[in-house]
Design a protein around this motif. Sequence first.
Motif, PDB file in Angstrom:
ATOM      1  N   CYS A 136      85.123 -31.976  16.153  1.00 34.16           N
ATOM      2  CA  CYS A 136      85.392 -30.198  16.506  1.00 34.16           C
ATOM      3  C   CYS A 136      86.454 -29.856  16.694  1.00 34.16           C
ATOM      4  N   PRO A 137      87.497 -30.001  17.027  1.00 39.16           N
ATOM      5  CA  PRO A 137      88.543 -29.593  17.681  1.00 39.16           C
ATOM      6  C   PRO A 137      88.460 -28.178  18.366  1.00 39.16           C
ATOM      7  N   HIS A 138      87.230 -27.329  18.356  1.00 31.43           N
ATOM      8  CA  HIS A 138      87.253 -26.130  18.838  1.00 31.43           C
ATOM      9  C   HIS A 138      87.317 -26.828  20.498  1.00 31.43           C
ATOM     10  N   THR A 139      85.210 -27.583  20.126  1.00 30.30           N
ATOM     11  CA  THR A 139      84.885 -28.817  21.653  1.00 30.30           C
ATOM     12  C   THR A 139      85.606 -30.359  22.090  1.00 30.30           C
ATOM     13  N   ARG A 140      86.309 -30.749  21.191  1.00 28.81           N
ATOM     14  CA  ARG A 140      87.124 -31.724  21.091  1.00 28.81           C
ATOM     15  C   ARG A 140      86.149 -32.951  21.177  1.00 28.81           C
ATOM     16  N   ARG A 141      85.243 -33.018  20.241  1.00 26.68           N
ATOM     17  CA  ARG A 141      84.152 -33.951  20.035  1.00 26.68           C
ATOM     18  C   ARG A 141      84.524 -34.890  18.904  1.00 26.68           C
ATOM     19  N   TYR A 142      84.359 -35.956  19.420  1.00 25.41           N
ATOM     20  CA  TYR A 142      83.368 -36.493  17.618  1.00 25.41           C
ATOM     21  C   TYR A 142      82.390 -37.121  17.536  1.00 25.41           C
ATOM     22  N   MET A 143      82.190 -36.439  16.827  1.00 19.92           N
ATOM     23  CA  MET A 143      80.817 -36.749  16.236  1.00 19.92           C
ATOM     24  C   MET A 143      79.730 -37.858  15.958  1.00 19.92           C
ATOM     25  N   ALA A 144      80.069 -38.900  17.051  1.00 21.27           N
ATOM     26  CA  ALA A 144      79.346 -40.137  17.142  1.00 21.27           C
ATOM     27  C   ALA A 144      78.829 -40.117  17.639  1.00 21.27           C
ATOM     28  N   GLY A 145      77.911 -40.928  18.882  1.00 17.90           N
ATOM     29  CA  GLY A 145      76.990 -41.696  19.739  1.00 17.90           C
ATOM     30  C   GLY A 145      75.974 -40.358  20.115  1.00 17.90           C
ATOM     31  N   ALA A 146      75.408 -39.408  20.705  1.00 12.47           N
ATOM     32  CA  ALA A 146      74.315 -38.686  21.350  1.00 12.47           C
ATOM     33  C   ALA A 146      74.755 -37.162  20.474  1.00 12.47           C
ATOM     34  N   TRP A 147      76.475 -37.341  20.386  1.00 12.82           N
ATOM     35  CA  TRP A 147      76.461 -36.256  19.687  1.00 12.82           C
ATOM     36  C   TRP A 147      76.423 -35.432  17.553  1.00 12.82           C
ATOM     37  N   LEU A 148      76.043 -36.485  17.704  1.00 16.66           N
ATOM     38  CA  LEU A 148      75.594 -36.782  15.395  1.00 16.66           C
ATOM     39  C   LEU A 148      73.994 -37.056  15.737  1.00 16.66           C
ATOM     40  N   VAL A 149      73.128 -36.654  14.154  1.00 15.37           N
ATOM     41  CA  VAL A 149      72.197 -36.556  14.327  1.00 15.37           C
ATOM     42  C   VAL A 149      71.885 -36.706  12.640  1.00 15.37           C
ATOM     43  N   GLY A 150      71.431 -37.362  12.160  1.00 18.21           N
ATOM     44  CA  GLY A 150      71.078 -37.338  10.592  1.00 18.21           C
ATOM     45  C   GLY A 150      70.133 -37.808  10.175  1.00 18.21           C
ATOM     46  N   GLN A 151      70.469 -38.987   9.310  1.00 22.60           N
ATOM     47  CA  GLN A 151      69.352 -39.923   9.180  1.00 22.60           C
ATOM     48  C   GLN A 151      70.139 -42.066   8.403  1.00 22.60           C
ATOM     49  N   CYS A 152      69.141 -42.480   8.686  1.00 24.26           N
ATOM     50  CA  CYS A 152      69.842 -43.739   8.981  1.00 24.26           C
ATOM     51  C   CYS A 152      69.971 -44.020   6.791  1.00 24.26           C
ATOM     52  N   PRO A 153      71.428 -45.025   6.967  1.00 22.99           N
ATOM     53  CA  PRO A 153      71.765 -44.654   5.597  1.00 22.99           C
ATOM     54  C   PRO A 153      70.852 -46.331   5.318  1.00 22.99           C
ATOM     55  N   TYR A 154      70.010 -46.478   5.788  1.00 26.59           N
ATOM     56  CA  TYR A 154      69.188 -48.022   4.912  1.00 26.59           C
ATOM     57  C   TYR A 154      67.439 -47.458   5.276  1.00 26.59           C
ATOM     58  N   CYS A 155      67.546 -47.213   5.969  1.00 31.99           N
ATOM     59  CA  CYS A 155      65.983 -46.980   5.524  1.00 31.99           C
ATOM     60  C   CYS A 155      65.800 -44.894   5.455  1.00 31.99           C
ATOM     61  N   GLN A 156      66.629 -44.294   6.048  1.00 27.10           N
ATOM     62  CA  GLN A 156      66.271 -43.247   5.552  1.00 27.10           C
ATOM     63  C   GLN A 156      65.086 -41.800   6.737  1.00 27.10           C
ATOM     64  N   ALA A 157      65.192 -42.746   7.603  1.00 31.92           N
ATOM     65  CA  ALA A 157      64.575 -42.760   8.977  1.00 31.92           C
ATOM     66  C   ALA A 157      65.519 -41.681   9.439  1.00 31.92           C
ATOM     67  N   GLY A 158      65.461 -40.367   9.992  1.00 33.45           N
ATOM     68  CA  GLY A 158      65.951 -40.168  10.991  1.00 33.45           C
ATOM     69  C   GLY A 158      66.163 -40.770  11.992  1.00 33.45           C
ATOM     70  N   ALA A 159      67.433 -40.426  12.321  1.00 32.29           N
ATOM     71  CA  ALA A 159      68.374 -41.203  13.183  1.00 32.29           C
ATOM     72  C   ALA A 159      69.510 -40.798  14.327  1.00 32.29           C
ATOM     73  N   GLY A 160      70.176 -41.252  15.229  1.00 33.72           N
ATOM     74  CA  GLY A 160      71.428 -40.829  15.773  1.00 33.72           C
ATOM     75  C   GLY A 160      72.688 -41.461  16.081  1.00 33.72           C
ATOM     76  N   GLY A 161      73.238 -40.913  16.809  1.00 31.55           N
ATOM     77  CA  GLY A 161      74.416 -42.259  17.219  1.00 31.55           C
ATOM     78  C   GLY A 161      74.986 -43.037  16.110  1.00 31.55           C
ATOM     79  N   TYR A 162      75.445 -43.939  16.433  1.00 37.77           N
ATOM     80  CA  TYR A 162      75.242 -45.602  15.618  1.00 37.77           C
ATOM     81  C   TYR A 162      73.606 -46.283  15.401  1.00 37.77           C
ATOM     82  N   PHE A 163      72.859 -45.792  15.422  1.00 37.13           N
ATOM     83  CA  PHE A 163      71.208 -46.410  15.763  1.00 37.13           C
ATOM     84  C   PHE A 163      70.094 -45.933  15.081  1.00 37.13           C
ATOM     85  N   CYS A 164      69.328 -46.975  14.401  1.00 43.42           N
ATOM     86  CA  CYS A 164      68.575 -46.400  13.389  1.00 43.42           C
ATOM     87  C   CYS A 164      67.228 -46.715  14.691  1.00 43.42           C
ATOM     88  N   GLU A 165      66.197 -46.257  15.499  1.00 45.90           N
ATOM     89  CA  GLU A 165      65.018 -46.965  16.515  1.00 45.90           C
ATOM     90  C   GLU A 165      63.985 -47.069  14.970  1.00 45.90           C
TER      91      GLU A 165
END
Length: 540
Positions: A136-165
Motif C-alpha cells: 500500500c503506497p499510501h500507508t507504506r505497508r507491505y502486506m505480510a505478517g500482522a497486516w495480511l489475513v486470508g486462508q492457508c494455501p494448504y488446509c484453507q483454514a483462516g490464517a494470518g501473516g506467514y503462519f497457519c495455526e
Amino acid sequence: MTAITAQKFFLMPIPPTPNGRLHLGHIAGPYLRMDMLGRYLRTQGHSVDVVSAVDGFDSYVLWKGVQEQREPEEVVRDYHGQIANDLRALDVEVDDFLDLVQGPYAAQHADNARRTVERLVALGVTETVVERVLYCPHTRRYMAGAWLVGQCPYCQAGAGGYFCEACGALFRPETMLNPQPRMGDSPLQWVEVESLFLKVAHPDQLLRRMAASGAPASIIEVIARFLERENGRVRLTAPGDWGVAWSPDRFDNPRVLFESGWEYALTCADRAREHSPEHGHAMLRSSEVTTLVSFGIDNAVLLLAGSVAVMDALQDHQSFDYVLTNYFYNLQGAKFSTSRLHVVWAADIVEKTPATSDGVRYFLCRESPELGETNFAVEEFVEVVNVDLAGALDRRVDLALGSLDQARLQSIEPDLLPGLEMAVARLGQAFRLDAVSVRDAWEVLHQWMQRPDLDVTQPGHAYLWLKGLAYLAAPIMPRLAEHLWHRLGHDGLPVVQALYAASLPRPETVVRPRFAALSPLALAPCLPASVVLAGASSDA
C-alpha cells in the motif's frame, strides 16, 4: 543413593510477543513446563540459567501500536513489564527477561543477528529469491505478517501473516488464498521484493536432529512438508522497516531480518554466559552446557526449521539439545483469544481472587497440553482445588506437622525408604530431557499426597510423608514445598542430596501457605464476559 554429577543447563522459554499480557493458555504451555523442569534440575544440584526476552520486533507489535495509538517502542516497554509481572505472579522464574528493542542488550542483539546472517552469506549457503507482495503506497505497508489475513494455501483454514495455526504450515505471503489487508489498506498493488533465504543442504539430517531433541513426530512431519514445499529454503529477511535492519533490495525496498528464534538464543546465551563465564557460550558446539527451548506448536516450523538450520550452517554453533513443545490450551472449551478478550490473565487469577499460585500451577500441570489440546474449565478447577488441596491436602499437612517430634533429630525409617525411592525415581522419569511430562510429575505428586498406607499421626510416618511431599511438590507447588522443607529443618530449596539426610524439625515461625476454598463466584473478578458459569442467569 547414587551420587549425581552436577551439570550446567541453559533454558530459554520462547520469547512472547509484547502485544498483550500472558494468559493461562500461555502459562500452561511453554512457561510452566520450562519452569518446572528448571526447578527439578535444581533439586538435583544442577546449575540452571533461565533467560528469555520479548519478541519485540514481531509485526503484531506494530498492529497493537495502531490500535492503541502508541509508538511501537512504548508498546514493547509497557507489555514487557506486564508480561514479567504475569510470570512472577505464578512463580515462573526467569533469571533474566530482556527487552531487546531497547535497553542494555538491544544493540548486542542486533549485532548478533546481523553478524550471523553476514556469516551465512560469506559461507555461500544463502539464496536471494524474488517474491511478490501486496503493498500500500499510501500507508507504506507491505502486506505480510500482522497486516495480511486470508486462508492457508494448504488446509484453507483462516490464517494470518506467514503462519497457519490450524495445520502448522509456514508459507510465503504471495501464496495466501484470498489475501486481504487486516487494516483495510488501500489501494493495494503487487510489488516485487528480494528476500534472503538459507538453503538447507541436508534436510534429512535436520529432521533426524529434531527427532533426537524430543520433537513429536507430528511436528517433524509438518517441517518435512515445509522443507519439501520450499525446496529446503528457510527465510532470513522480510520486507519492512520494523526490526533489525538489513540492506535494501535492488528494488529499493527496505528489509529487516526475519527473526525465528536463533537470534534470541544467541543473545540470551550471551547473558547466561555473563552469569557463569566459566561455562562458556551455551550455543557453541564446544560447549558442555545442555540447552533446552520451549514453545507451542504454532511456532514449531519457524523455530525448529529456522533455528536448527541456521545453527547447523554456522558450523561452530549448535541448535538446542532438547525441545519442549505443547498444543493449545482452551478456556471453557474455546481457544484463548486476546483479540476477543476470551482470556484469564495470569496475574489476575491470583491477584484478584482467593486462588493461589500453587493451586493454579497444580491444576495447569494436571491439565498440561503437552500431548494435545486440553481445557481450563472453571468448575473443574474449583472442584480440584477444593477437594485435593483446600480439603484433603491441607488437613493432612496439619496432622503431619502436628505429629513431628521437634525435640530430636529425625531420619527416615529404613522400612519406609522403598516407597520414597520409587516416587523419586518416577519423578526423575517424568523429567527425562527428551520426553518431559509434567502430567506424569503431577501424577507422582498426586499419588504421594494420598498415600493411604501412611498414618501421619505417627511421627515417623509424618516425617517421611512431609519430606517426600516437599521434594515431589518442589517443581509444581514451590511455595508449599519451600515452607515444608524449612519446617523439616533444612535451609534453601528442596534438593535430592538432603532428602535422605537426618534433620531437626523447626517450629512454625512463618504462617504456612494454605489453599482457600473457591467458588465460581469468587473467580468472577478474573473471568471474561465470554465465560458463562453453570447456574448464572442469562442477564448476569
